[in-house]
Design a protein around this motif. Sequence first.
Motif, short mmCIF file in Angstrom:
data_model
loop_
_atom_site.label_atom_id
_atom_site.label_comp_id
_atom_site.label_asym_id
_atom_site.label_seq_id
_atom_site.Cartn_x
_atom_site.Cartn_y
_atom_site.Cartn_z
N GLN A 1 0.88 -1.17 0.00
CA GLN A 1 0.00 0.00 0.00
C GLN A 1 0.91 1.21 0.00
OE1 GLN A 1 -1.65 3.10 0.22
NE2 GLN A 1 -1.31 2.94 2.45
N ARG A 2 0.78 2.09 -1.00
CA ARG A 2 1.82 3.10 -1.24
C ARG A 2 1.39 4.54 -0.97
NH1 ARG A 2 0.71 5.89 -5.81
NH2 ARG A 2 -0.54 4.93 -7.48
N SER A 3 0.23 4.76 -0.39
CA SER A 3 -0.26 6.13 -0.22
C SER A 3 -0.14 6.60 1.23
CB SER A 3 -1.72 6.23 -0.67
OG SER A 3 -2.30 7.43 -0.21
N ALA A 4 0.56 7.72 1.43
CA ALA A 4 0.63 8.32 2.76
C ALA A 4 -0.74 8.82 3.22
CB ALA A 4 1.65 9.46 2.77
N PRO A 5 -1.49 9.58 2.39
CA PRO A 5 -2.82 10.02 2.84
C PRO A 5 -3.74 8.85 3.19
CG PRO A 5 -2.13 11.31 0.95
CD PRO A 5 -1.12 10.21 1.10
N TYR A 6 -3.71 7.78 2.41
CA TYR A 6 -4.56 6.63 2.70
C TYR A 6 -4.26 6.07 4.08
CZ TYR A 6 -7.08 2.22 1.85
OH TYR A 6 -7.96 1.16 1.93
N SER A 7 -3.00 6.02 4.43
CA SER A 7 -2.61 5.46 5.74
C SER A 7 -3.01 6.37 6.90
CB SER A 7 -1.10 5.23 5.78
OG SER A 7 -0.37 6.44 5.93
N MET A 8 -3.36 7.62 6.60
CA MET A 8 -3.69 8.58 7.66
C MET A 8 -5.19 8.84 7.77
SD MET A 8 -0.74 9.25 8.96
CE MET A 8 -1.09 10.68 9.99
N ILE A 9 -6.02 8.07 7.05
CA ILE A 9 -7.46 8.30 7.10
C ILE A 9 -8.01 8.04 8.51
CG2 ILE A 9 -9.70 7.48 6.28
CD1 ILE A 9 -8.39 6.98 3.56
N ASP A 10 -7.68 6.87 9.07
CA ASP A 10 -8.17 6.52 10.40
C ASP A 10 -7.41 5.28 10.88
OD1 ASP A 10 -9.23 4.44 8.93
OD2 ASP A 10 -11.33 4.93 9.31
N VAL B 1 7.59 9.90 -8.13
CA VAL B 1 7.67 9.50 -9.54
C VAL B 1 6.66 10.30 -10.36
CG1 VAL B 1 7.59 7.59 -11.17
CG2 VAL B 1 8.34 7.20 -8.82
N TYR B 2 7.08 10.76 -11.53
CA TYR B 2 6.16 11.40 -12.45
C TYR B 2 6.28 10.72 -13.81
CZ TYR B 2 10.40 13.83 -14.04
OH TYR B 2 11.66 14.12 -14.51
N GLY B 3 5.29 10.96 -14.65
CA GLY B 3 5.28 10.34 -15.97
C GLY B 3 4.38 9.13 -16.00
N GLN B 4 3.99 8.74 -17.20
CA GLN B 4 3.06 7.62 -17.36
C GLN B 4 3.47 6.70 -18.49
OE1 GLN B 4 0.52 7.40 -20.03
NE2 GLN B 4 -0.39 5.53 -19.17
N GLN B 5 4.41 7.12 -19.32
CA GLN B 5 4.78 6.34 -20.49
C GLN B 5 6.24 5.89 -20.44
OE1 GLN B 5 3.74 9.34 -23.43
NE2 GLN B 5 1.86 8.25 -23.97
N THR B 6 6.47 4.67 -20.91
CA THR B 6 7.81 4.15 -21.13
C THR B 6 7.87 3.65 -22.57
OG1 THR B 6 7.31 1.85 -20.51
CG2 THR B 6 7.89 3.38 -18.72
N ASP C 1 -2.43 8.31 -11.70
CA ASP C 1 -3.20 8.70 -10.51
C ASP C 1 -3.01 10.18 -10.22
OD1 ASP C 1 -4.22 6.10 -9.84
OD2 ASP C 1 -2.20 5.55 -9.22
N TYR C 2 -4.10 10.85 -9.95
CA TYR C 2 -4.06 12.31 -9.76
C TYR C 2 -4.84 12.77 -8.53
CZ TYR C 2 -8.77 11.99 -11.65
OH TYR C 2 -10.09 11.66 -11.83
N ASP C 3 -5.62 11.88 -7.92
CA ASP C 3 -6.48 12.29 -6.81
C ASP C 3 -5.64 12.63 -5.58
OD1 ASP C 3 -6.79 9.62 -4.84
OD2 ASP C 3 -6.25 9.19 -6.91
N ALA C 4 -6.27 13.25 -4.60
CA ALA C 4 -5.54 13.74 -3.42
C ALA C 4 -5.10 12.63 -2.47
CB ALA C 4 -6.42 14.75 -2.66
N VAL C 5 -5.56 11.39 -2.69
CA VAL C 5 -5.17 10.29 -1.83
C VAL C 5 -4.05 9.48 -2.46
CG1 VAL C 5 -5.94 8.16 -0.69
CG2 VAL C 5 -7.42 10.18 -0.69
N PHE C 6 -4.20 9.06 -3.71
CA PHE C 6 -3.19 8.23 -4.35
C PHE C 6 -2.38 8.97 -5.42
CE2 PHE C 6 -5.53 4.76 -2.43
CZ PHE C 6 -4.52 3.87 -2.13
N GLY C 7 -2.79 10.14 -5.82
CA GLY C 7 -2.08 10.87 -6.85
C GLY C 7 -0.84 11.56 -6.33
#
Length: 387
Positions: A99-108, A211-216, A230-236
């Motif tokens: 699980q790679r999202s800092a905001p997700y880990s801080m929800i509750d 990390v930025y970018g979407q294409q290789t 991903d662009y949302d405030a939780v996973f973006g």
Amino acid sequence: MRVLVLGGDGYLGWPTALHLSDTGAEVGVVDNFLRRRYDDEMGVDSLVPIESLEVRTDVWHDLTGRRIETFVGDLVDAEFLFDVVRRFRPDTIVHFAEQRSAPYSMIDRAHAVHTQHNNVIGNLNLLYAIAEIDPSIHLVKLGTMGEYGTPNIDIEEGWLEIEHKGRRDRVMFPKRPNSFYHLSKVHDSHNIEFACRIWGLRATDLNQGVVYGQQTPQTERDPRLATRFDYDAVFGTVLNRFVIQAVLGEPLTVYGSGGQTRGIIDIRDTVECIRLAAANPAEPGEFRVFNQLTESMSVHEMAKAVADTFPGIVEVENLENPRVEADSHYYNVVFTGLPSLGLQPHRLSDTLITSLFPVVEQHRERVNHAALSPTVRWSSPSNDLAT
């Protein structure tokens, strides 16, 4: 070389699997599709549509003749993981499956516990699988620069030479993470170092920047090979959000003054860093750490780079910072290991023009505008997103 990519359906895991396959490795991927279920929970999709893992691997085989073997299951299930390692017999295991999202880990509480259990227990199961099945396997583990926090000294590559009361020693660099997610990565690093020191395992810990970018070059061969955006405030990520806001004609939302500095890296450099680490393994008993970034920029500088590069008028708006962090700080990172292995980095200004703006323009109708606003506050132990 046989490489098993854990988390091989994810944003970085999938293009890494393609890059390794394209450069001659026999590749297998493991995933339980948890990241796709987070989309359902959060009510947000990847900006770029993504195909199933089955379709992706079939397309890659049709285009190249190379087969990527797939295993569906969870690292927390030790029996499953041991079976996969025995069957595939990898020389290298690349570990993205967390699980790679800092905001997700801080929800509750529930999300913090899930993050720590999923990440720490899965990684611990992996260490036992390597130790008991084949200790010569080289573990390449994706860490994060967020493990270090923002110390008021230069950030060395994993280790620090210290002198105390006339005596000297080499110790792991002090960690001061800023979320329960980053804490889980610190626990991983300590467990891996312990396993290398006690069991003689070999591991490379890659402390990666944003990390930025979407294409290789591999994902560009067919739209069905695309990875996530991903662009949302939780996973973006902040750069993805800025690019979308610029394309949509909205202000770039900077948290606080924007003085927070981060290391950043192009996705094409990420997959090449993995290949370089795998091709040049650590020695038995060695816990090797590389800081994986190519540039350091403040959030304000990132916003300026997007504004200066975008062919249109872009405004910047400062918001109250939902995180508990220093508004500005010292930040100087030692980054020598991967360049010494031959990394030739890309630069943000080039990627914005050639890739990011066109990708967002192509899929702009898929943007969920509400998802761009922050909803998780570090100062609260329970946020409105709690389920």
